[in-house]
Motif scaffolding. Sequence first.
Motif, PDB file in Angstrom:
ATOM      1  N   SER A   1       0.822  -1.214   0.000  1.00 44.67           N
ATOM      2  CA  SER A   1       0.000   0.000   0.000  1.00 44.67           C
ATOM      3  C   SER A   1       0.859   1.269   0.000  1.00 44.67           C
ATOM      4  O   SER A   1       0.475   2.274  -0.602  1.00 44.67           O
ATOM      5  N   VAL A   2       2.012   1.244   0.668  1.00 44.52           N
ATOM      6  CA  VAL A   2       2.808   2.480   0.755  1.00 44.52           C
ATOM      7  C   VAL A   2       3.663   2.717  -0.487  1.00 44.52           C
ATOM      8  O   VAL A   2       4.037   3.859  -0.767  1.00 44.52           O
ATOM      9  N   VAL A   3       3.994   1.664  -1.237  1.00 42.75           N
ATOM     10  CA  VAL A   3       4.798   1.885  -2.451  1.00 42.75           C
ATOM     11  C   VAL A   3       3.918   2.145  -3.665  1.00 42.75           C
ATOM     12  O   VAL A   3       4.423   2.542  -4.726  1.00 42.75           O
ATOM     13  N   ALA A   4       2.624   1.946  -3.537  1.00 44.20           N
ATOM     14  CA  ALA A   4       1.720   2.217  -4.658  1.00 44.20           C
ATOM     15  C   ALA A   4       1.701   3.712  -4.958  1.00 44.20           C
ATOM     16  O   ALA A   4       1.476   4.527  -4.062  1.00 44.20           O
ATOM     17  N   GLU A   5       1.947   4.075  -6.199  1.00 39.54           N
ATOM     18  CA  GLU A   5       1.951   5.492  -6.583  1.00 39.54           C
ATOM     19  C   GLU A   5       0.523   6.035  -6.686  1.00 39.54           C
ATOM     20  O   GLU A   5       0.279   7.204  -6.426  1.00 39.54           O
ATOM     21  N   SER A   6      -0.405   5.172  -7.068  1.00 41.78           N
ATOM     22  CA  SER A   6      -1.826   5.571  -7.114  1.00 41.78           C
ATOM     23  C   SER A   6      -2.627   4.549  -6.311  1.00 41.78           C
ATOM     24  O   SER A   6      -3.215   3.618  -6.876  1.00 41.78           O
ATOM     25  N   PRO A   7      -2.635   4.684  -5.010  1.00 44.95           N
ATOM     26  CA  PRO A   7      -3.274   3.668  -4.165  1.00 44.95           C
ATOM     27  C   PRO A   7      -4.769   3.557  -4.432  1.00 44.95           C
ATOM     28  O   PRO A   7      -5.454   4.553  -4.653  1.00 44.95           O
ATOM     29  N   ASN A   8      -5.250   2.317  -4.414  1.00 43.03           N
ATOM     30  CA  ASN A   8      -6.687   2.099  -4.579  1.00 43.03           C
ATOM     31  C   ASN A   8      -7.394   2.308  -3.234  1.00 43.03           C
ATOM     32  O   ASN A   8      -6.760   2.662  -2.236  1.00 43.03           O
ATOM     33  N   ALA A   9      -8.697   2.054  -3.213  1.00 41.74           N
ATOM     34  CA  ALA A   9      -9.478   2.344  -2.004  1.00 41.74           C
ATOM     35  C   ALA A   9      -8.983   1.536  -0.800  1.00 41.74           C
ATOM     36  O   ALA A   9      -8.858   2.052   0.311  1.00 41.74           O
ATOM     37  N   GLU A  10      -8.696   0.244  -1.008  1.00 44.14           N
ATOM     38  CA  GLU A  10      -8.217  -0.584   0.105  1.00 44.14           C
ATOM     39  C   GLU A  10      -6.852  -0.116   0.580  1.00 44.14           C
ATOM     40  O   GLU A  10      -6.582  -0.052   1.786  1.00 44.14           O
ATOM     41  N   GLU A  11      -5.966   0.206  -0.351  1.00 45.02           N
ATOM     42  CA  GLU A  11      -4.617   0.652   0.009  1.00 45.02           C
ATOM     43  C   GLU A  11      -4.657   1.976   0.773  1.00 45.02           C
ATOM     44  O   GLU A  11      -3.866   2.198   1.689  1.00 45.02           O
ATOM     45  N   ARG A  12      -5.600   2.850   0.416  1.00 42.74           N
ATOM     46  CA  ARG A  12      -5.732   4.116   1.150  1.00 42.74           C
ATOM     47  C   ARG A  12      -6.168   3.860   2.597  1.00 42.74           C
ATOM     48  O   ARG A  12      -5.703   4.536   3.522  1.00 42.74           O
TER      49      ARG A  12
ATOM     50  N   LEU B   1      -5.526   1.120   4.313  1.00 44.98           N
ATOM     51  CA  LEU B   1      -4.372   0.541   5.000  1.00 44.98           C
ATOM     52  C   LEU B   1      -3.360   1.618   5.377  1.00 44.98           C
ATOM     53  O   LEU B   1      -2.751   1.569   6.446  1.00 44.98           O
ATOM     54  N   ARG B   2      -3.173   2.597   4.506  1.00 39.32           N
ATOM     55  CA  ARG B   2      -2.282   3.721   4.825  1.00 39.32           C
ATOM     56  C   ARG B   2      -2.765   4.461   6.075  1.00 39.32           C
ATOM     57  O   ARG B   2      -1.972   4.892   6.904  1.00 39.32           O
ATOM     58  N   GLN B   3      -4.086   4.591   6.187  1.00 40.49           N
ATOM     59  CA  GLN B   3      -4.639   5.302   7.341  1.00 40.49           C
ATOM     60  C   GLN B   3      -4.371   4.551   8.649  1.00 40.49           C
ATOM     61  O   GLN B   3      -4.309   5.159   9.716  1.00 40.49           O
ATOM     62  N   LEU B   4      -4.224   3.242   8.553  1.00 37.89           N
ATOM     63  CA  LEU B   4      -3.993   2.441   9.755  1.00 37.89           C
ATOM     64  C   LEU B   4      -2.560   2.548  10.266  1.00 37.89           C
ATOM     65  O   LEU B   4      -2.291   2.226  11.420  1.00 37.89           O
ATOM     66  N   LEU B   5      -1.642   2.955   9.416  1.00 36.07           N
ATOM     67  CA  LEU B   5      -0.256   3.120   9.848  1.00 36.07           C
ATOM     68  C   LEU B   5      -0.116   4.442  10.600  1.00 36.07           C
ATOM     69  O   LEU B   5      -0.541   5.485  10.104  1.00 36.07           O
ATOM     70  N   PRO B   6       0.460   4.437  11.795  1.00 33.71           N
ATOM     71  CA  PRO B   6       0.632   5.694  12.538  1.00 33.71           C
ATOM     72  C   PRO B   6       1.423   6.708  11.718  1.00 33.71           C
ATOM     73  O   PRO B   6       2.424   6.367  11.087  1.00 33.71           O
ATOM     74  N   LEU B   7       0.965   7.944  11.727  1.00 32.58           N
ATOM     75  CA  LEU B   7       1.635   8.984  10.944  1.00 32.58           C
ATOM     76  C   LEU B   7       3.095   9.161  11.365  1.00 32.58           C
ATOM     77  O   LEU B   7       3.952   9.480  10.541  1.00 32.58           O
TER      78      LEU B   7
ATOM     79  N   ILE C   1       3.971  10.607   2.950  1.00 30.22           N
ATOM     80  CA  ILE C   1       4.460   9.363   2.354  1.00 30.22           C
ATOM     81  C   ILE C   1       5.157   9.642   1.027  1.00 30.22           C
ATOM     82  O   ILE C   1       6.221   9.093   0.728  1.00 30.22           O
ATOM     83  N   GLN C   2       4.570  10.537   0.234  1.00 37.18           N
ATOM     84  CA  GLN C   2       5.065  10.778  -1.116  1.00 37.18           C
ATOM     85  C   GLN C   2       6.468  11.385  -1.126  1.00 37.18           C
ATOM     86  O   GLN C   2       7.233  11.163  -2.059  1.00 37.18           O
ATOM     87  N   ARG C   3       6.835  12.128  -0.088  1.00 38.85           N
ATOM     88  CA  ARG C   3       8.152  12.772  -0.100  1.00 38.85           C
ATOM     89  C   ARG C   3       9.284  11.800   0.257  1.00 38.85           C
ATOM     90  O   ARG C   3      10.451  12.146   0.188  1.00 38.85           O
ATOM     91  N   LEU C   4       8.928  10.577   0.638  1.00 42.69           N
ATOM     92  CA  LEU C   4       9.927   9.555   0.914  1.00 42.69           C
ATOM     93  C   LEU C   4      10.173   8.701  -0.327  1.00 42.69           C
ATOM     94  O   LEU C   4       9.281   8.519  -1.162  1.00 42.69           O
ATOM     95  N   THR C   5      11.369   8.141  -0.426  1.00 44.86           N
ATOM     96  CA  THR C   5      11.640   7.196  -1.511  1.00 44.86           C
ATOM     97  C   THR C   5      10.914   5.892  -1.221  1.00 44.86           C
ATOM     98  O   THR C   5      10.586   5.592  -0.062  1.00 44.86           O
TER      99      THR C   5
END
Length: 483
Positions: free
Chosen positions: A401-412, A414-420, A445-449
Amino acid sequence: MSRDDSQERTERWRKLLSDTRVGSGPRSAQAEASRVEAAHRQLDERNDYSRDYDRIVFSSEFRCLHDKTQVFPLSTSDYTRTRLTHSIEASCVGRSLGHQAGLGLKAQGVELDPSHLGTIVAAACLAHDIGNPPFGHSGEAAIQHWVGQRLSAPGAGRSPFTTEAEWRDLRDFEGNAQGFRILNRLQSRERRGGLRYTAATLGAMSKYPRPSVLPGARPKAKGVVSEKKFGYFQDDVDLALEAYRATGLREREPGVFSRHPLAFLVEAADDICYAVIDLEDSAKLGLVPMERACQLLESVLPEPVVRKPPRHLETRMAQARARAIGKLIPRCVEAFVAHAHDLEAGRVETPLTGLQPEVRARLEEITDFTREHGYWSERVLQIESAGFKTLGGLLDMFALSVVAESPNAEERKLRQLLPLECFQRPEFAVADEEAPRPPRRDEVIQRLTPYQRLLCVTDYITGLSDSRAVELYQRLSGIQLPT
């Protein structure tokens, strides 16, 4: 020893025991920080190494070890050790090793405070397993397997990695490197160096002071203990070089160092506890006969029998364990002091237990027996297999989910579940603080490699306890919904 030799060795140990706080910048900046903190320390009689020890004890990562596997995962027994109790016991053994080694060095004419060595080794022992993922070495293998199966190496299709070293950092994922990262980056994430431990403590805890890829991509040297594994990720290379160079470790090749002498004592403390304590736990769980376990421990550097052993087997076991540890500590100190010159010069590549053939043979006999009857028991293998699938499943969800450049609904989701805070880095701290609004999650997330994002996920997953990892996997898989 001549006076000149004594002075030279004293200076070398002054460097090895450097109290430079890694990540705090040049000495001028450290001096200014010291002046600012001076008022707070007027009544604080601790030295810098004691502060390191206390910072580790009070860290959330250390507390989390209470529910991480030592040998027997998710044990229902109140007796068996976890990574937390193992680390505390290793720290006690390490303190004795360090203090006695300091006395030995002092007898050779080196001017130092033996108690400082004891505190440094004790602190390093507390942190030596702090980077272990859930389910211990099985968890490491799960991460390695997942990366090897799901992510491509650079130059092979769509890879999230730009260099071989980035790829190997994760394909060969190493808890020792994660431990270095926790101490230097993941505690107090907003500033460089995290909680800024002393170079001496970081050097002592680094059994493998080298990167995942050796210069020229050469294979690791056979029989060179400091190259057996790797000790830092590419993302943390600047902090690693700062720590190792501050203590004057011999840099054999760019980024590849000989061990700090005190790292041998940390390893000895771990080896002693690993052999003696794991056998005791196996006996307590009924995986090996108590009588046989007592006999093995009593065979460690045996002495003439002066009295019959206690009839009560648990009492006999406790006495045998205490005597075995009590005998092994001075033998390891003896090896350390005898090889002190070579250890200081970075010329030793054999564990201290290996420098004593009788000690090595006895410990190998114990660990081989425990491995066959304890580590490979049916229950342990079943839970480790389940843990393997648990970590692989969590990586399937979060890493992709974090390496996806255009995350889908599920991946978004999952991103929300990771602590900022997983994505916070010191280089962005000032700008984020001064910005008119906090950055959005996708912006952070986007500013990281992609490599850095994957490390953020392994940071999160390795920070989970065994129970929490299983619970999270079951909930996200729909096996057990939140109540």
